[in-house]
Design a protein around this motif. Sequence first.
Motif, PDB file in Angstrom:
ATOM      1  N   LEU A 195      55.898  21.065 -29.568  1.00 44.14           N
ATOM      2  CA  LEU A 195      55.989  22.240 -30.082  1.00 44.14           C
ATOM      3  C   LEU A 195      54.796  23.072 -29.345  1.00 44.14           C
ATOM      4  O   LEU A 195      54.787  24.357 -28.799  1.00 44.14           O
ATOM      5  CB  LEU A 195      55.869  22.186 -31.617  1.00 44.14           C
ATOM      6  N   ILE A 196      53.696  22.484 -29.280  1.00 46.08           N
ATOM      7  CA  ILE A 196      52.546  23.064 -28.645  1.00 46.08           C
ATOM      8  C   ILE A 196      52.691  23.393 -27.030  1.00 46.08           C
ATOM      9  O   ILE A 196      52.386  24.573 -26.806  1.00 46.08           O
ATOM     10  CB  ILE A 196      51.330  22.112 -28.881  1.00 46.08           C
ATOM     11  N   GLY A 197      53.283  22.407 -26.471  1.00 41.34           N
ATOM     12  CA  GLY A 197      53.548  22.592 -25.160  1.00 41.34           C
ATOM     13  C   GLY A 197      54.543  23.788 -25.127  1.00 41.34           C
ATOM     14  O   GLY A 197      54.417  24.486 -23.985  1.00 41.34           O
ATOM     15  N   GLY A 198      55.631  23.940 -25.808  1.00 37.27           N
ATOM     16  CA  GLY A 198      56.381  24.977 -25.769  1.00 37.27           C
ATOM     17  C   GLY A 198      55.783  26.347 -25.932  1.00 37.27           C
ATOM     18  O   GLY A 198      56.005  27.377 -25.142  1.00 37.27           O
ATOM     19  N   VAL A 243      59.882  18.280 -40.183  1.00 39.31           N
ATOM     20  CA  VAL A 243      59.935  18.725 -38.732  1.00 39.31           C
ATOM     21  C   VAL A 243      60.764  19.842 -38.433  1.00 39.31           C
ATOM     22  O   VAL A 243      60.382  20.707 -37.399  1.00 39.31           O
ATOM     23  CB  VAL A 243      59.900  17.546 -37.843  1.00 39.31           C
ATOM     24  N   TRP A 244      61.618  19.885 -38.809  1.00 38.85           N
ATOM     25  CA  TRP A 244      63.034  20.657 -38.345  1.00 38.85           C
ATOM     26  C   TRP A 244      62.318  22.181 -38.920  1.00 38.85           C
ATOM     27  O   TRP A 244      62.776  23.194 -38.511  1.00 38.85           O
ATOM     28  CB  TRP A 244      64.133  20.451 -39.100  1.00 38.85           C
ATOM     29  N   ILE A 245      61.601  22.175 -40.168  1.00 41.91           N
ATOM     30  CA  ILE A 245      61.128  23.416 -40.755  1.00 41.91           C
ATOM     31  C   ILE A 245      60.124  24.136 -39.751  1.00 41.91           C
ATOM     32  O   ILE A 245      60.196  25.246 -39.149  1.00 41.91           O
ATOM     33  CB  ILE A 245      60.402  23.043 -42.168  1.00 41.91           C
ATOM     34  N   GLY A 278      55.411  12.106 -35.181  1.00 36.42           N
ATOM     35  CA  GLY A 278      54.863  13.474 -35.310  1.00 36.42           C
ATOM     36  C   GLY A 278      53.925  14.078 -34.253  1.00 36.42           C
ATOM     37  O   GLY A 278      53.796  15.133 -34.167  1.00 36.42           O
ATOM     38  N   LEU A 279      53.127  13.234 -33.616  1.00 38.55           N
ATOM     39  CA  LEU A 279      52.404  13.580 -32.671  1.00 38.55           C
ATOM     40  C   LEU A 279      53.180  14.025 -31.404  1.00 38.55           C
ATOM     41  O   LEU A 279      52.730  15.086 -30.737  1.00 38.55           O
ATOM     42  CB  LEU A 279      51.363  12.365 -32.092  1.00 38.55           C
ATOM     43  N   THR A 280      54.124  13.365 -31.282  1.00 41.70           N
ATOM     44  CA  THR A 280      55.087  13.575 -30.133  1.00 41.70           C
ATOM     45  C   THR A 280      55.995  15.120 -30.408  1.00 41.70           C
ATOM     46  O   THR A 280      55.882  16.052 -29.500  1.00 41.70           O
ATOM     47  CB  THR A 280      56.311  12.458 -29.995  1.00 41.70           C
ATOM     48  N   PHE A 281      56.334  15.184 -31.536  1.00 43.66           N
ATOM     49  CA  PHE A 281      56.611  16.584 -31.722  1.00 43.66           C
ATOM     50  C   PHE A 281      55.863  17.480 -31.928  1.00 43.66           C
ATOM     51  O   PHE A 281      55.962  18.773 -31.260  1.00 43.66           O
ATOM     52  CB  PHE A 281      57.234  16.579 -33.364  1.00 43.66           C
ATOM     53  N   TRP A 303      55.410   4.592 -41.848  1.00 37.78           N
ATOM     54  CA  TRP A 303      54.128   5.647 -41.840  1.00 37.78           C
ATOM     55  C   TRP A 303      53.503   5.593 -40.257  1.00 37.78           C
ATOM     56  O   TRP A 303      53.036   6.865 -39.887  1.00 37.78           O
ATOM     57  CB  TRP A 303      53.190   5.135 -42.856  1.00 37.78           C
ATOM     58  N   LEU A 304      53.346   4.450 -39.796  1.00 42.97           N
ATOM     59  CA  LEU A 304      52.687   4.289 -38.361  1.00 42.97           C
ATOM     60  C   LEU A 304      53.831   5.436 -37.410  1.00 42.97           C
ATOM     61  O   LEU A 304      53.218   5.784 -36.584  1.00 42.97           O
ATOM     62  CB  LEU A 304      52.565   3.069 -37.938  1.00 42.97           C
TER      63      LEU A 304
END
Length: 210
Positions: free
Chosen positions: A37-40, A199-201, A30-33, A23-24
């Motif tokens: 995505l936000i950067g993109g 994440v893929w969705i 998840g934060l990395t993804f 979970w950690l």
Amino acid sequence: MDQAITMNKTSFGTATTGKLGMWLFIVMDGLTFGAILIGGLGLRIGAESWPAAGSVLNVPLTAFNTFLLICSSFTMVMALNSIVRGDQKGLVKYLILTIAGGVLFLCVQVWEYSHFIIGSEHLESILKGAGFTGSQFLPTTGIYGSTFYATTMFHGLHVLSGVIYLSIILSMAFKEKFGPDNYDRVEIAGLFWHFIDLVWILVFTVIYLI
């Protein structure tokens, strides 16, 4: 069997060290993804032009690939349910189906990459209509290409890791290392696989549909 069921009921609502660790990892990854995505999206907003959804990328093909990954998430649930009931054959069967779904997903993604990298006159006309030059769609094809490859390849590495992870679990399942009172590792592997699917969705929505 009664003792095994009692043990599982007693542990309901608690988490093992391995599960907490997963979970950690999921939270951190998840934060990395999320940052990617936000950067993109930020790069897209700041870009002078951006291809319309579906103008370059193959949305129907990737929608099918998304369906494959969702199905593999379902078979992972069935694998866990099987071993909870003590069904060793069911565990093996559904793990194989889950791994097959992951492998097929990667194969489709590799085919998509090869189509873009090899290039063609048809692709050249598509890229020209989207404001790009050349007959290949590469990571160097503007910010759009960089964003696409960085995001999808990062996720693809996770799928590959998941396939390897589940293959190890499968090898243990063949040796009947799991049972109704010992399925924590299967559940932990399932958490990782479901995370990859979720994440893929998000990736599919942001990269292909918006």
